[in-house]
Design a protein around this motif. Structure first.
Motif, PDB file in Angstrom:
ATOM      1  N   ILE A 171       3.914  -1.306   3.640  1.00 25.93           N
ATOM      2  CA  ILE A 171       3.441   0.060   3.403  1.00 25.93           C
ATOM      3  C   ILE A 171       4.645   0.879   2.962  1.00 25.93           C
ATOM      4  CG2 ILE A 171       2.592   2.179   4.487  1.00 25.93           C
ATOM      5  CD1 ILE A 171       0.606   0.569   6.015  1.00 25.93           C
ATOM      6  N   TYR A 224      -6.542  -2.491   5.062  1.00 21.10           N
ATOM      7  CA  TYR A 224      -6.173  -3.124   3.798  1.00 21.10           C
ATOM      8  C   TYR A 224      -5.365  -4.405   4.017  1.00 21.10           C
ATOM      9  CZ  TYR A 224      -7.512   1.197   1.347  1.00 21.10           C
ATOM     10  OH  TYR A 224      -8.200   2.275   0.839  1.00 21.10           O
ATOM     11  N   VAL A 258       1.694   5.250   0.179  1.00 24.77           N
ATOM     12  CA  VAL A 258       1.108   6.358   0.949  1.00 24.77           C
ATOM     13  C   VAL A 258       1.940   7.616   0.727  1.00 24.77           C
ATOM     14  CG1 VAL A 258       0.402   7.136   3.244  1.00 24.77           C
ATOM     15  CG2 VAL A 258       0.343   4.694   2.696  1.00 24.77           C
ATOM     16  N   GLN A 260      -6.981   9.677   0.648  1.00 24.21           N
ATOM     17  CA  GLN A 260      -7.834  10.235   1.695  1.00 24.21           C
ATOM     18  C   GLN A 260      -7.715  11.751   1.605  1.00 24.21           C
ATOM     19  OE1 GLN A 260      -9.996   9.030   4.112  1.00 24.21           O
ATOM     20  NE2 GLN A 260     -10.358  11.169   4.658  1.00 24.21           N
ATOM     21  N   LEU A 313       0.863  -1.169   0.000  1.00 25.66           N
ATOM     22  CA  LEU A 313       0.000   0.000   0.000  1.00 25.66           C
ATOM     23  C   LEU A 313       0.904   1.225   0.000  1.00 25.66           C
ATOM     24  CD1 LEU A 313      -2.915   1.147   0.264  1.00 25.66           C
ATOM     25  CD2 LEU A 313      -2.565   1.120   2.753  1.00 25.66           C
ATOM     26  N   GLN A 356      -7.562   2.862   9.088  1.00 27.91           N
ATOM     27  CA  GLN A 356      -7.847   2.712   7.663  1.00 27.91           C
ATOM     28  C   GLN A 356      -6.684   2.049   6.932  1.00 27.91           C
ATOM     29  OE1 GLN A 356      -9.452   5.825   5.312  1.00 27.91           O
ATOM     30  NE2 GLN A 356     -10.896   6.540   6.847  1.00 27.91           N
ATOM     31  N   LEU A 357      -5.452   2.460   7.229  1.00 31.13           N
ATOM     32  CA  LEU A 357      -4.305   1.860   6.564  1.00 31.13           C
ATOM     33  C   LEU A 357      -4.238   0.353   6.830  1.00 31.13           C
ATOM     34  CD1 LEU A 357      -1.529   4.553   7.256  1.00 31.13           C
ATOM     35  CD2 LEU A 357      -2.719   4.114   5.094  1.00 31.13           C
ATOM     36  N   GLN A 411      -2.656   2.638  -4.048  1.00 27.25           N
ATOM     37  CA  GLN A 411      -2.298   3.931  -3.472  1.00 27.25           C
ATOM     38  C   GLN A 411      -3.405   4.322  -2.500  1.00 27.25           C
ATOM     39  OE1 GLN A 411       0.391   6.166  -4.674  1.00 27.25           O
ATOM     40  NE2 GLN A 411      -0.082   7.680  -3.120  1.00 27.25           N
ATOM     41  N   PHE A 412      -3.033   4.722  -1.292  1.00 24.40           N
ATOM     42  CA  PHE A 412      -4.015   5.131  -0.291  1.00 24.40           C
ATOM     43  C   PHE A 412      -4.433   6.570  -0.571  1.00 24.40           C
ATOM     44  CE2 PHE A 412      -4.933   7.163   3.851  1.00 24.40           C
ATOM     45  CZ  PHE A 412      -6.049   6.413   4.207  1.00 24.40           C
TER      46      PHE A 412
END
Length: 361
Positions: A70, A65, A10, A49, A8, A61-62, A46-47
């Motif tokens: 990360i 997933y 960030v 928000q 993920l 939230q992270l 890709q996160f």
């Protein structure tokens, strides 16, 4: 249930300089990595928000997933946010691998690994291949010692694996086409809000700039056709109802380093009637009146010139024009540089373009 991503990505950025104004948006460099991984059937995300979020909710939230890795895009301006978020992630999931990439991870890797114990790996330089190999390592397929271009800890010591050579295709005019397009692969929304790249790197040795150093003071290019393909996708999306009409940024370190290539791109934009409002950053000594005229017709609304200082002695110190501080003690090349920026600024304004100058104070 959606498949859990291997990684993920960030990118913490901020509207104001407090944590509660952080947002997490698309990042062009990360999008290149996602496109590269997609062609290799690696599941990565890709996160995103865009509204302010508190720390507890962010971490929740992270971790929702359930990623194995990360990866943070890290600059000096967001480093302490990256460090803080990493610490909170590790408190809740000690098994997660946290990777930092970007300019700060490239040039301050040892500082990061000493200062931020929650960060496990720093990627130095371009990230596409390195991230793919880190994923293979976490999945038990490869040994970390064989991954070039990364730094990490081993038994309390910091290990810096050998640098990774840049991945390039044949022929410098399309060397970057070896990297899949974030737009053509459907990674980035086609509104163009994040902008595009037509090249990577810069040949100048300005002391304040990390980007030219990341490229090894070399420039590599996407083909003109690749550039136009991305612009066409964005233009087509913008012709739909309710589309956004903000500027499309060309994020090259200096768009017109190759003046003839810049002219070719402008001529293709004009010929194909790709109507998009454009912005770019470049050097005032690498444009001429013909190029400015073509940029105007191609709908460049804003052009940013890197001035940094109008004092020739300061330009010599920061190696803005020449890299040898002892060359030409009369500073004639610096004086020509300043005069050229003034002339090109005036001409661009006469043509109706907005001009900005970067100045270091």
């Amino acid at each position: 249930m959606e498949k859990k991503p291997d990684i993920l990505l960030v990118y913490p950025t901020f509207r104001n300089e407090t944590f509660y104004h952080l947002k997490f948006d698309w990042h062009l460099g990360s999008s290149y990595i996602l496109a590269y991984l997609k062609t290799r059937a690696v599941h990565a995300l890709q996160f995103i928000q865009k509204e302010p979020i508190g720390m507890d909710r962010l971490i929740e939230q992270l971790l929702s997933y359930s990623p194995k890795i990360i990866g943070f895009t890290c600059y000096d301006v967001n480093y302490f946010f990256v460090k803080l978020i990493s610490q909170e992630l590790k408190k809740r999931r000690k098994d997660i691998t946290i990777v930092a990439g970007g300019p700060t991870a490239t040039f301050s890797d040892e500082l990061i690994l000493r200062d931020a114990r929650a960060i496990d790996v720093c990627v130095r330089g371009e990230g596409e291949q390195a991230v793919a190999e880190i994923i293979d390592h976490v999945n038990g397929k490869t040994e970390i010692g064989g991954i070039k271009g990364i730094s990490y800890r081993r038994k309390g010591s910091i290990v810096r694996n050998p640098d990774r050579p840049s991945l390039r295709g044949k022929g410098n005019s399309k060397a970057l086409d070896i990297f899949p397009s974030p737009y053509l692969t459907g990674i980035l929304p086609p509104d163009g809000r994040i902008g595009i790249l037509t090249s990577r790197g810069c040949v100048y040795h300005c002391t304040y700039c990390s980007f030219s150093a990341m490229s090894g003071w070399k420039v590599s290019y996407h083909s003109t056709e690749r550039v136009l393909s991305e612009l066409r996708i964005i233009s087509e999306a913008r012709n739909k109802p309710r589309s956004q009409q903000n500027l499309v940024s060309i994020h090259d370190d200096a768009f017109s380093l190759n003046t003839q290539r810049a002219k070719e791109i402008c001529r293709r934009i004009i010929k194909e009637n790709v109507s998009l409002p454009l912005w770019c950053e470049t050097r005032g000594d690498r444009v001429d009146e013909e190029l400015l005229g073509l940029m105007k017709k191609a709908n460049f609304r804003i052009i940013s010139f890197g001035l940094e200082s109008a004092v020739p002695e300061n330009l010599r110190i920061i190696k803005k024009v020449v890299s040898d501080k002892t060359a030409d003690r009369a500073l004639s090349r610096e004086r020509v540089f300043i005069d050229k920026i003034e002339a090109m600024t005036n001409r661009a304004k006469e043509l109706g373009m907005n001009v900005t100058l970067s100045v270091i104070v």
